[in-house]
Design a protein around this motif. Structure first.
Motif, PDB file in Angstrom:
ATOM      1  N   ARG A  94      -7.390   4.483   1.313  1.00 12.13           N
ATOM      2  CA  ARG A  94      -6.464   5.477   1.844  1.00 12.13           C
ATOM      3  C   ARG A  94      -5.641   6.098   0.708  1.00 12.13           C
ATOM      4  N   CYS A  95      -4.350   5.819   0.663  1.00 16.00           N
ATOM      5  CA  CYS A  95      -3.474   6.415  -0.345  1.00 16.00           C
ATOM      6  C   CYS A  95      -3.291   5.525  -1.576  1.00 16.00           C
ATOM      7  N   GLY A  96      -3.958   4.394  -1.604  1.00 14.98           N
ATOM      8  CA  GLY A  96      -3.909   3.534  -2.776  1.00 14.98           C
ATOM      9  C   GLY A  96      -2.990   2.335  -2.632  1.00 14.98           C
ATOM     10  N   ASN A  97      -2.992   1.509  -3.658  1.00 13.36           N
ATOM     11  CA  ASN A  97      -2.173   0.300  -3.731  1.00 13.36           C
ATOM     12  C   ASN A  97      -0.983   0.513  -4.655  1.00 13.36           C
ATOM     13  N   ALA A  98      -0.137  -0.475  -4.721  1.00 12.76           N
ATOM     14  CA  ALA A  98       0.964  -0.440  -5.685  1.00 12.76           C
ATOM     15  C   ALA A  98       0.398  -0.314  -7.087  1.00 12.76           C
ATOM     16  N   ASN A  99       0.956   0.599  -7.871  1.00 12.69           N
ATOM     17  CA  ASN A  99       0.445   0.909  -9.206  1.00 12.69           C
ATOM     18  C   ASN A  99       1.086  -0.006 -10.249  1.00 12.69           C
ATOM     19  N   LEU A 100       0.306  -0.948 -10.759  1.00 10.77           N
ATOM     20  CA  LEU A 100       0.840  -1.865 -11.775  1.00 10.77           C
ATOM     21  C   LEU A 100       1.237  -1.136 -13.047  1.00 10.77           C
ATOM     22  N   GLY A 105      13.649 -11.381  -3.643  1.00 10.55           N
ATOM     23  CA  GLY A 105      13.307 -12.786  -3.881  1.00 10.55           C
ATOM     24  C   GLY A 105      11.891 -13.119  -4.274  1.00 10.55           C
ATOM     25  N   VAL A 106      10.889 -12.217  -4.084  1.00  7.95           N
ATOM     26  CA  VAL A 106       9.511 -12.600  -4.430  1.00  7.95           C
ATOM     27  C   VAL A 106       9.350 -12.658  -5.939  1.00  7.95           C
ATOM     28  N   ARG A 107       8.395 -13.455  -6.394  1.00  6.58           N
ATOM     29  CA  ARG A 107       8.166 -13.613  -7.822  1.00  6.58           C
ATOM     30  C   ARG A 107       6.689 -13.386  -8.191  1.00  6.58           C
ATOM     31  N   HIS A 108       5.988 -12.708  -7.325  1.00 13.12           N
ATOM     32  CA  HIS A 108       4.566 -12.445  -7.534  1.00 13.12           C
ATOM     33  C   HIS A 108       4.278 -11.050  -6.978  1.00 13.12           C
ATOM     34  N   ILE A 109       3.658 -10.187  -7.785  1.00 13.18           N
ATOM     35  CA  ILE A 109       3.376  -8.806  -7.371  1.00 13.18           C
ATOM     36  C   ILE A 109       1.886  -8.540  -7.485  1.00 13.18           C
ATOM     37  N   GLN A 110       1.309  -7.993  -6.433  1.00 10.07           N
ATOM     38  CA  GLN A 110      -0.095  -7.586  -6.462  1.00 10.07           C
ATOM     39  C   GLN A 110      -0.182  -6.063  -6.530  1.00 10.07           C
ATOM     40  N   GLY A 111      -1.163  -5.579  -7.284  1.00  8.23           N
ATOM     41  CA  GLY A 111      -1.353  -4.137  -7.418  1.00  8.23           C
ATOM     42  C   GLY A 111      -2.638  -3.833  -8.135  1.00  8.23           C
ATOM     43  N   THR A 112      -2.827  -2.564  -8.488  1.00 12.45           N
ATOM     44  CA  THR A 112      -4.067  -2.131  -9.131  1.00 12.45           C
ATOM     45  C   THR A 112      -3.765  -1.227 -10.312  1.00 12.45           C
ATOM     46  N   LEU A 113      -4.763  -1.045 -11.161  1.00  6.99           N
ATOM     47  CA  LEU A 113      -4.659  -0.086 -12.258  1.00  6.99           C
ATOM     48  C   LEU A 113      -4.587   1.324 -11.685  1.00  6.99           C
ATOM     49  N   ASN A 114      -3.597   2.074 -12.128  1.00  5.62           N
ATOM     50  CA  ASN A 114      -3.409   3.475 -11.720  1.00  5.62           C
ATOM     51  C   ASN A 114      -3.275   3.636 -10.211  1.00  5.62           C
ATOM     52  N   HIS A 164       0.850  -1.196   0.000  1.00  8.33           N
ATOM     53  CA  HIS A 164       0.000   0.000   0.000  1.00  8.33           C
ATOM     54  C   HIS A 164       0.884   1.244   0.000  1.00  8.33           C
ATOM     55  N   ASN A 165       0.294   2.366  -0.387  1.00 14.49           N
ATOM     56  CA  ASN A 165       1.077   3.538  -0.764  1.00 14.49           C
ATOM     57  C   ASN A 165       1.079   4.658   0.271  1.00 14.49           C
ATOM     58  N   ASP A 166       0.925   4.330   1.537  1.00 13.02           N
ATOM     59  CA  ASP A 166       0.772   5.362   2.558  1.00 13.02           C
ATOM     60  C   ASP A 166       2.017   6.215   2.758  1.00 13.02           C
ATOM     61  N   THR A 167       3.188   5.722   2.374  1.00 11.54           N
ATOM     62  CA  THR A 167       4.392   6.550   2.402  1.00 11.54           C
ATOM     63  C   THR A 167       4.872   6.850   0.976  1.00 11.54           C
ATOM     64  N   GLU A 168       4.018   6.583  -0.014  1.00 11.46           N
ATOM     65  CA  GLU A 168       4.335   6.733  -1.435  1.00 11.46           C
ATOM     66  C   GLU A 168       5.516   5.858  -1.858  1.00 11.46           C
ATOM     67  N   HIS A 169       5.570   4.674  -1.248  1.00 11.17           N
ATOM     68  CA  HIS A 169       6.636   3.724  -1.575  1.00 11.17           C
ATOM     69  C   HIS A 169       6.087   2.393  -2.085  1.00 11.17           C
ATOM     70  N   ALA A 170       4.832   2.336  -2.437  1.00 13.34           N
ATOM     71  CA  ALA A 170       4.249   1.043  -2.818  1.00 13.34           C
ATOM     72  C   ALA A 170       4.944   0.437  -4.032  1.00 13.34           C
ATOM     73  N   VAL A 171       5.225   1.241  -5.048  1.00 15.28           N
ATOM     74  CA  VAL A 171       5.935   0.734  -6.227  1.00 15.28           C
ATOM     75  C   VAL A 171       7.365   0.361  -5.846  1.00 15.28           C
ATOM     76  N   ALA A 172       8.039   1.242  -5.107  1.00 15.25           N
ATOM     77  CA  ALA A 172       9.420   0.957  -4.692  1.00 15.25           C
ATOM     78  C   ALA A 172       9.483  -0.283  -3.805  1.00 15.25           C
ATOM     79  N   ASN A 173       8.511  -0.432  -2.904  1.00 17.79           N
ATOM     80  CA  ASN A 173       8.491  -1.617  -2.041  1.00 17.79           C
ATOM     81  C   ASN A 173       8.290  -2.899  -2.852  1.00 17.79           C
ATOM     82  N   SER A 174       7.433  -2.820  -3.871  1.00 16.76           N
ATOM     83  CA  SER A 174       7.179  -3.996  -4.710  1.00 16.76           C
ATOM     84  C   SER A 174       8.438  -4.407  -5.463  1.00 16.76           C
ATOM     85  N   LEU A 175       9.141  -3.426  -6.020  1.00 16.41           N
ATOM     86  CA  LEU A 175      10.363  -3.729  -6.763  1.00 16.41           C
ATOM     87  C   LEU A 175      11.484  -4.183  -5.820  1.00 16.41           C
TER      88      LEU A 175
END
Length: 527
Positions: free
Chosen positions: A238-244, A224-233, A207-218
């Protein structure tokens, strides 16, 4: 060296719907699923069967998606058997190939939210996975609050992840539910988890509460993870999910990831990314974020003279990736040649072949730019764009002429009634059609489709299924954009757009385009 596969999981229709002001209808969900399939994600999470009538209806029928259609729900409640847990049973019976279950992995939540013991929670995780596998489902476990839980009690958070993996879950997803974890923390924790659960079975949900959702996913992928969850845009609570829409091009285009990993998204699909992002915003009836990475209108724009000069010499001086790789375009160097390339690619997707040196493209390019300046947006209205292009190329028959139309709105017996009259000419025959509806647009739609003479049989199965209005500027003379979704008895759906200071006029433009598009797609000639 063979590249490892990264699997992309979209939760727009479930977690994204937590966004304030976003509420998908069943039709909306089907349209978004088409966009996601077009984009090339591996999983589409549709919602919570049994949670509301829309999601229950969505999972009552098998969905023919390329991506794995996934249902969402909770693990078995403590103190109940699998067979006696109604929520779990609805997921097991849902028409989906996969089921994603949210499981508590922070002992604080187990105690406060579930009111059970840590051991009972582990038992619920294990029995849920086993029951879902026995029902033929691919199983995902979302370890809710995993990172906060790990910081508080690493042994128990790991025990939850291990329990899911050992029971047979395909993916154990580590969730930063509160969105407060930073990339360095994510990387360190994920690396620790891979000593207990293989990375080939680990996912990240940020989730993007510190505006790090994309950075955290990468960062999680690096760890080591090989599966990423996120949403369109990046929509979400709250502040949104990781932006696919930001994650995907970073994985595909950046050598740091592209040299080591692959996704199910090839170059052709990536070039549709800007269109899909903007079409989704149109569906939500909101303005696209101009400064969105990769797909925003300003993502490859510059006003600085020294920058513009350098761009003219070599675009790489101020562009980190080619804009056309994600379907976007350069604002400074929008040359006729570059514009034609974009048009030709769009026309080819519609099955229209045209030579690059065809002079008719110049007029079409000018027309598109002029109409966009007026407020038309074709990213969410492919049907209107196709008609505009076909008209420029001289391939749209003149089916009918609208001679006049009018709408009357009145209160009658304490009810608001709308009546419309449309006069159309087909060949030498004039038809005067009247219609009544629950609003002026509905009345116009009824009247326009009431009798088109020899074309009537081709449009009898049409219906207006959605109608969205956007005010483009303020004041009493505001310009209005109308987006209309139509569908027919064959399951086809298409979008048309109209723009005018008058909402009725804008609506009629979109309605007329919808009819003409239907006739064109049916292959109807005007003779």
């Amino acid at each position: 060296m063979a590249r490892e596969r990264i699997y992309l999981f979209d939760t727009t229709l479930r977690d994204g719907q937590q966004t304030p002001g976003v509420d998908f209808s069943l039709e909306d969900k089907l349209v978004v699923m088409d966009l996601l399939d077009e984009m090339g994600v591996d999983y589409i999470e549709g919602g919570y069967p049994g949670g509301n009538p829309t999601d229950t209806a969505l999972f009552a029928t098998e969905r023919n998606t390329r991506a794995t259609f996934t249902a969402f729900g909770m693990t078995k409640r403590a103190g109940r058997s699998v067979s006696n847990d109604a929520g779990l049973q609805q997921l097991l019976q849902a028409k989906s190939k996969a089921a994603c279950f949210v499981a508590k992995s922070w002992d604080y939540h187990v105690r406060v939210a579930l009111g059970c013991t840590n051991e009972e929670n582990l038992e619920s995780i294990r029995q849920t996975v086993e029951a879902a596998r026995a029902a033929g489902k691919e199983v995902l476990i979302d370890c809710e609050h995993f990172f906060d839980g790990f910081k508080a009690n690493p042994a128990y958070a790991l025990a939850c992840a291990e329990e899911a993996y050992k029971a047979g879950a395909r993916w154990v997803v580590l969730c930063d539910t509160n969105g407060g974890t930073l990339p360095s923390e994510v990387g360190a924790i994920v690396r620790h988890v891979t000593n207990h659960v293989p990375g080939s079975h680990l996912g990240i949900h940020a989730h993007n509460d510190t505006e790090h959702a994309v950075a955290n996913s990468l960062a999680a992928v690096d760890a080591g993870v090989r599966h990423i969850q996120g949403t369109l845009n990046g929509i979400g609570e709250r502040c949104g999910n990781a932006n696919l829409v930001s994650i995907i091009p970073s994985l595909v285009l950046k050598p740091h990831f592209a040299e080591r990993f692959e996704t199910g998204i090839d170059a052709d699909r990536l070039q549709r990314l800007t269109h899909i992002s903007r079409a989704f915003d149109e569906l939500l009836n909101r303005s696209p974020n101009k400064q969105a990475p990769y797909v925003g209108k300003s993502a490859f724009a510059t006003k600085a003279g020294i920058h513009a000069s350098a761009l003219m010499k070599d675009p790489e001086t101020y562009e980190h990736v080619p804009p056309e790789s994600v379907g976007n375009r350069r604002q400074v160097l929008v040359s006729d040649q570059a514009g034609k390339s974009n048009l030709i690619a769009a026309l080819q997707r519609m099955g229209i072949e045209v030579a690059k040196d065809d002079t008719r493209l110049d007029g079409l390019l000018r027309d598109v730019k002029e109409r966009e300046a007026q407020g038309y947006a074709y990213d969410g209205a492919d049907a209107s764009f196709e008609l505009l292009a076909r008209r420029a190329l001289g391939s749209v028959p003149k089916y009918f002429d609208v001679l006049s139309f009018r709408v009357i709105v009145e209160e009658r017996d304490k009810e608001m009634i709308s009546e419309a009259v449309v006069k159309v000419k087909v060949d030498d025959q004039v038809y005067l059609n009247a219609g009544e509806g629950n609003g002026p647009v509905n009345a116009l739609d009824v009247a326009l489709r009431k009798d088109l003479g020899k074309y009537q049989r081709f449009i009898d199965d049409m219906e207006l299924s959605d109608f969205k209005v956007r005010i483009l500027n303020g004041g009493t003379g505001a310009t209005t954009r109308v987006l209309i979704e139509s569908r027919d008895g064959k399951g086809n759906r298409w979008f048309t757009v109209g723009v005018s200071p008058n909402i009725v006029d804008a609506s009629f433009q979109a309605l007329s385009d919808a009819l003409v598009y239907k006739l064109v797609r049916e292959g109807v000639s005007a003779t």
